[in-house]
Design an enzyme around this catalytic site. Structure first.
Site, mmCIF file in Angstrom:
data_model
loop_
_atom_site.group_PDB
_atom_site.id
_atom_site.type_symbol
_atom_site.label_atom_id
_atom_site.label_comp_id
_atom_site.label_asym_id
_atom_site.label_seq_id
_atom_site.Cartn_x
_atom_site.Cartn_y
_atom_site.Cartn_z
ATOM 1 N N GLU A 6 0.837 -1.210 0.000
ATOM 2 C CA GLU A 6 0.000 0.000 0.000
ATOM 3 C C GLU A 6 0.871 1.259 0.000
ATOM 4 O OE1 GLU A 6 -2.698 1.455 -0.323
ATOM 5 O OE2 GLU A 6 -4.413 0.400 0.527
ATOM 6 N N ASP A 7 0.311 2.344 -0.488
ATOM 7 C CA ASP A 7 1.012 3.626 -0.419
ATOM 8 C C ASP A 7 0.871 4.255 0.964
ATOM 9 O OD1 ASP A 7 -1.718 4.121 -0.735
ATOM 10 O OD2 ASP A 7 -1.465 5.644 -2.297
ATOM 11 N N ASP A 35 -4.558 5.340 6.072
ATOM 12 C CA ASP A 35 -5.073 6.565 6.673
ATOM 13 C C ASP A 35 -6.187 6.187 7.659
ATOM 14 O OD1 ASP A 35 -5.808 9.177 7.125
ATOM 15 O OD2 ASP A 35 -6.359 9.633 5.084
ATOM 16 N N PHE A 91 -2.197 16.136 4.273
ATOM 17 C CA PHE A 91 -2.344 15.465 2.975
ATOM 18 C C PHE A 91 -1.005 15.500 2.249
ATOM 19 C CE2 PHE A 91 -3.916 14.622 -1.296
ATOM 20 C CZ PHE A 91 -4.828 13.614 -1.017
ATOM 21 N N ARG A 118 1.989 12.278 -8.914
ATOM 22 C CA ARG A 118 2.418 10.908 -8.622
ATOM 23 C C ARG A 118 3.890 10.699 -8.981
ATOM 24 N NH1 ARG A 118 -2.121 7.718 -7.481
ATOM 25 N NH2 ARG A 118 -4.017 8.167 -8.631
HETATM 26 P P1 5GP Z 1 -7.810 4.914 3.953
HETATM 27 O O1 5GP Z 1 -8.877 3.992 3.426
HETATM 28 O O2 5GP Z 1 -6.805 4.233 4.832
HETATM 29 O O3 5GP Z 1 -8.411 6.139 4.589
HETATM 30 O O4 5GP Z 1 -7.064 5.531 2.725
HETATM 31 C C1 5GP Z 1 -6.289 4.796 1.881
HETATM 32 C C2 5GP Z 1 -6.133 5.508 0.567
HETATM 33 O O5 5GP Z 1 -6.511 6.888 0.634
HETATM 34 C C3 5GP Z 1 -4.695 5.498 0.148
HETATM 35 O O6 5GP Z 1 -4.382 4.330 -0.561
HETATM 36 C C4 5GP Z 1 -4.583 6.771 -0.671
HETATM 37 O O7 5GP Z 1 -4.927 6.495 -2.009
HETATM 38 C C5 5GP Z 1 -5.609 7.716 -0.063
HETATM 39 N N1 5GP Z 1 -4.998 8.668 0.883
HETATM 40 C C6 5GP Z 1 -5.115 8.676 2.219
HETATM 41 N N2 5GP Z 1 -4.388 9.677 2.766
HETATM 42 C C7 5GP Z 1 -3.785 10.298 1.734
HETATM 43 C C8 5GP Z 1 -2.866 11.405 1.647
HETATM 44 O O8 5GP Z 1 -2.418 12.039 2.611
HETATM 45 N N3 5GP Z 1 -2.451 11.732 0.379
HETATM 46 C C9 5GP Z 1 -2.883 11.077 -0.729
HETATM 47 N N4 5GP Z 1 -2.401 11.485 -1.908
HETATM 48 N N5 5GP Z 1 -3.725 10.031 -0.688
HETATM 49 C C10 5GP Z 1 -4.177 9.656 0.542
#
Ligand code: 5GP
Length: 188
Positions: free
Chosen positions: A111-112, A115, A164, A177
């Site tokens: 995963e990147d 959050d 963010f 990206r």
């Molecule tokens: P989650 O479901 O854990 O809230 O979010 C996962 C996805 O939300 C990540 O794979 C990413 O694509 C996006 N995301 C969450 N936080 C960030 C952030 O700070 N920057 C960016 N660019 N994407 C985020």
């Protein structure tokens, strides 16, 4: 000329050299944990692609350092969506679910960023229906301050603050990206 409203990623949060150093460490750790096994690296499109590419090569480089440790790596991808061109979370959807090859394999989700944890939770539930041997998680970035559902993460590159971030695969409205570093998004 219309005014520029797109936020600019100016301040570097994690430099290119810091990213590469940490990814090499992760590669060594993953090799040690999965030695003499086959491992499916499961990339979560699109944000993880740059990390995925560098991590997979870091595992190979770790193998060169430790030739007695073998690992067979296979690439698979899933595509999920949770953000729609803005910085607010929305419902998670599965766009592409990966191939049947995932059944009965050791899977490492790449995963990147984690959050709220909702995307990972959704993917984990999906993978369990495929009856894998094991599922572990490797994320480049962890943002624990925003967690809504518990997330078990086996490998973490960096903890990031409640902001963010973009770059190194992570986007804002599909932009940035291709930055080689992680930057804070400035809303100017
Ligand atoms: P989650 O479901 O854990 O809230 O979010 C996962 C996805 O939300 C990540 O794979 C990413 O694509 C996006 N995301 C969450 N936080 C960030 C952030 O700070 N920057 C960016 N660019 N994407 C985020």
């Amino acid at each position: 000329m219309p005014a520029v409203t797109k936020p600019l990623p100016k301040s570097v949060l994690i430099s290119e050299s810091c990213l590469q150093k940490r990814i090499r460490e992760l590669g060594r750790q993953i090799l040690a944990d999965y030695k003499n096994q086959e491992l499916v690296l499961l990339g979560v499109l699109r944000g993880s692609v740059i990390f995925f590419a560098d991590l997979s090569r870091a595992i190979f480089e770790a193998q060169l350092e430790e030739p007695s440790r073998e690992i067979q790596i296979r690439f698979e991808f899933v595509q999920l969506t949770s953000y729609n061109n803005n910085t607010q979370p929305s419902a998670v959807e599965l766009i592409h679910g990966g191939s049947n090859y995932l059944k009965q394999r050791h899977i490492l989700i790449v995963e990147d960023i984690i959050d709220t944890g909702q995307t990972l939770n959704f993917l984990y539930e999906h993978l369990l229906t495929l009856k894998p041997k094991t599922v572990k998680v490797c994320t480049l970035l962890n943002k624990p301050s925003k967690r809504r559902v518990p997330a078990t993460i086996d490998y973490i590159g960096f903890e990031v603050p409640d902001a963010f971030v973009v770059g190194y695969g992570l986007d804002y409205a599909q932009q940035y990206r291709n930055l080689p570093y992680i930057a804070l998004l400035e809303s100017t």
